[in-house]
Design a protein around this motif. Structure first.
Motif, PDB file in Angstrom:
ATOM      1  N   TYR A  20      10.456 -16.999  -5.630  1.00 35.38           N
ATOM      2  CA  TYR A  20      10.231 -17.775  -4.326  1.00 35.38           C
ATOM      3  C   TYR A  20      10.823 -19.063  -4.188  1.00 35.38           C
ATOM      4  O   TYR A  20      10.916 -19.732  -3.095  1.00 35.38           O
ATOM      5  CB  TYR A  20       8.679 -17.766  -4.495  1.00 35.38           C
ATOM      6  CG  TYR A  20       7.867 -16.791  -4.191  1.00 35.38           C
ATOM      7  CD1 TYR A  20       7.984 -15.929  -3.087  1.00 35.38           C
ATOM      8  CD2 TYR A  20       7.333 -16.155  -5.345  1.00 35.38           C
ATOM      9  CE1 TYR A  20       7.163 -14.934  -2.863  1.00 35.38           C
ATOM     10  CE2 TYR A  20       6.656 -14.905  -4.977  1.00 35.38           C
ATOM     11  CZ  TYR A  20       6.494 -14.438  -4.200  1.00 35.38           C
ATOM     12  OH  TYR A  20       5.872 -13.066  -3.894  1.00 35.38           O
ATOM     13  N   HIS A 112      -0.644 -23.141  -4.983  1.00 35.19           N
ATOM     14  CA  HIS A 112       0.442 -22.253  -4.795  1.00 35.19           C
ATOM     15  C   HIS A 112      -0.144 -20.809  -4.470  1.00 35.19           C
ATOM     16  O   HIS A 112      -0.959 -20.336  -5.529  1.00 35.19           O
ATOM     17  CB  HIS A 112       1.331 -22.304  -6.090  1.00 35.19           C
ATOM     18  CG  HIS A 112       2.507 -21.510  -5.942  1.00 35.19           C
ATOM     19  ND1 HIS A 112       2.223 -20.104  -6.349  1.00 35.19           N
ATOM     20  CD2 HIS A 112       3.439 -21.598  -5.320  1.00 35.19           C
ATOM     21  CE1 HIS A 112       3.537 -19.496  -5.923  1.00 35.19           C
ATOM     22  NE2 HIS A 112       4.330 -20.239  -5.681  1.00 35.19           N
ATOM     23  N   ALA A 113       0.032 -20.467  -3.338  1.00 33.52           N
ATOM     24  CA  ALA A 113      -0.217 -18.892  -3.027  1.00 33.52           C
ATOM     25  C   ALA A 113      -1.690 -18.718  -3.315  1.00 33.52           C
ATOM     26  O   ALA A 113      -2.154 -17.719  -3.942  1.00 33.52           O
ATOM     27  CB  ALA A 113       0.763 -17.923  -3.828  1.00 33.52           C
ATOM     28  N   GLU A 142       2.474 -21.970   0.310  1.00 34.12           N
ATOM     29  CA  GLU A 142       1.642 -20.967   0.868  1.00 34.12           C
ATOM     30  C   GLU A 142       2.440 -19.910   1.686  1.00 34.12           C
ATOM     31  O   GLU A 142       3.516 -20.696   2.288  1.00 34.12           O
ATOM     32  CB  GLU A 142       0.382 -21.220   1.769  1.00 34.12           C
ATOM     33  CG  GLU A 142      -0.866 -22.055   0.914  1.00 34.12           C
ATOM     34  CD  GLU A 142      -1.382 -21.032   0.130  1.00 34.12           C
ATOM     35  OE1 GLU A 142      -1.428 -19.924   0.444  1.00 34.12           O
ATOM     36  OE2 GLU A 142      -2.013 -21.636  -0.929  1.00 34.12           O
ATOM     37  N   PRO A 143       2.419 -18.595   1.533  1.00 32.03           N
ATOM     38  CA  PRO A 143       3.195 -17.665   2.166  1.00 32.03           C
ATOM     39  C   PRO A 143       3.078 -17.721   3.684  1.00 32.03           C
ATOM     40  O   PRO A 143       1.936 -17.965   4.255  1.00 32.03           O
ATOM     41  CB  PRO A 143       3.044 -16.385   1.275  1.00 32.03           C
ATOM     42  CG  PRO A 143       1.401 -16.349   1.146  1.00 32.03           C
ATOM     43  CD  PRO A 143       1.286 -17.958   0.718  1.00 32.03           C
ATOM     44  N   MET A 283       8.850 -18.872   1.755  1.00 30.79           N
ATOM     45  CA  MET A 283       7.407 -19.803   1.320  1.00 30.79           C
ATOM     46  C   MET A 283       7.501 -21.175   1.857  1.00 30.79           C
ATOM     47  O   MET A 283       8.388 -21.802   1.976  1.00 30.79           O
ATOM     48  CB  MET A 283       7.535 -20.122  -0.205  1.00 30.79           C
ATOM     49  CG  MET A 283       6.181 -20.705  -0.612  1.00 30.79           C
ATOM     50  SD  MET A 283       4.795 -19.235  -0.417  1.00 30.79           S
ATOM     51  CE  MET A 283       5.091 -18.576  -1.943  1.00 30.79           C
TER      52      MET A 283
END
Length: 293
Positions: A20, A112-113, A142-143, A283
């Motif tokens: 990422y 994160h995610a 975050e995605p 991302m």
């Protein structure tokens, strides 16, 4: 007692995070964009094994501190093991984010995610904001799943033969409306933060592009192939009727589900470490300042 789901995913977390980000881009954010030049105390919501701490602490001014919070006992134990001999000030807390009460003492709250797995992401964002001091900062990595899916290319194959973007977008949106958990949350966080009173909001995109190149060194190719496989790319679909039924239950019609099965079956057959593949996860990195004046 039922095992915490992410405690069983340590190998997955360890092997996929490199997909990422480029380290130099994170350094650029810390030094040129966020301009962090005095020691800070960070708190990481859903820290896992402390991935963000490992990335950020070497770049932050000496004296900075990292606090990681996660509900996974095994995750926290692994994080403690990873950091125990490193020259950084850290602490790790086992707690459910939904129930934890935190002092307002942190300079930066990060995740994160993590928010994509929360049925109430704005409530979690409020907790992040509440624990940050005045003029502190919120940072969310975050995605945005649909942009991920739009950014694969396998040489020799049209993307439409492998990925139905329209169907996936519909499924992601349906899942979010039913469960609250939103894989596309990365692109929405700027709005949520603004509605919660955060100022000076910006959103960046990670510049990482993964290139599976059969002409490169075997070790590099194997490592990337294994990371992509661990991330679920090219996985063999489940039994045909079960697969169809699950997609129909999520909102696909029978023809869409049948085509998706064919797509995933084809992808599982052609995804080998001797193909040319490019993948840009895109991302989203959103940040802003807490201003209570």
């Amino acid at each position: 007692m039922e095992e915490y789901y992410w405690d069983s995913k340590i190998d997955y977390l360890s092997s996929t995070r490199g997909l990422y980000y480029n380290d130099d881009y994170i350094e650029f954010l810390v030094k040129a964009v966020w301009k962090i030049n005095t020691p800070v105390h960070l708190i990481d919501f859903g820290c896992g094994t402390g991935y963000l701490g490992l990335k950020l602490l070497p770049l932050l001014p000496k004296g900075s501190m990292y606090t990681g919070v996660d509900a996974g006992i095994k995750l926290i134990n692994r994080a403690k093991e990873i950091f125990k001999d490193l020259p950084y000030k850290t602490e790790f807390i086992v707690s459910d984010i939904q129930n934890i009460h935190l002092e307002r003492k942190y300079d930066i709250a990060i995740c994160h995610a993590f928010l994509l797995h929360m049925p109430n992401p704005t409530e979690v964002l409020k907790k992040m904001i509440d624990c940050v001091v005045d003029n502190g900062r919120i940072i969310c990595f975050e995605p945005h799943w649909i942009s991920n899916m739009a950014n694969y290319h396998i040489n020799g194959h049209d993307q439409s033969s492998l990925i139905q973007l329209g169907l996936l977008q519909k499924l992601f949106e349906t899942d979010a409306s039913r469960e609250g958990k939103d894989g596309n949350i990365g692109i929405k966080i700027p709005v949520y933060l603004s509605q919660l009173g955060i100022k000076n909001i910006e959103c960046r995109v990670s510049d990482k592009v993964n290139f599976l190149d059969p002409n490169s060194e075997l070790e590099n190719t194997s490592n990337l192939f294994n990371s992509l496989s661990e991330d679920g790319f090219g996985a063999v679909p489940s039994e045909h009727e079960t697969f169809i039924r699950k997609l129909v239950d999520r909102g696909a019609n029978h023809e869409e589900a049948r085509k998706q099965y064919e797509n995933e079956l084809l992808l599982s057959k052609i995804f080998k470490n001797n193909i040319f593949l490019t993948y840009a996860p895109n991302m989203k990195i959103t940040f802003g300042n807490v201003d209570r004046s």
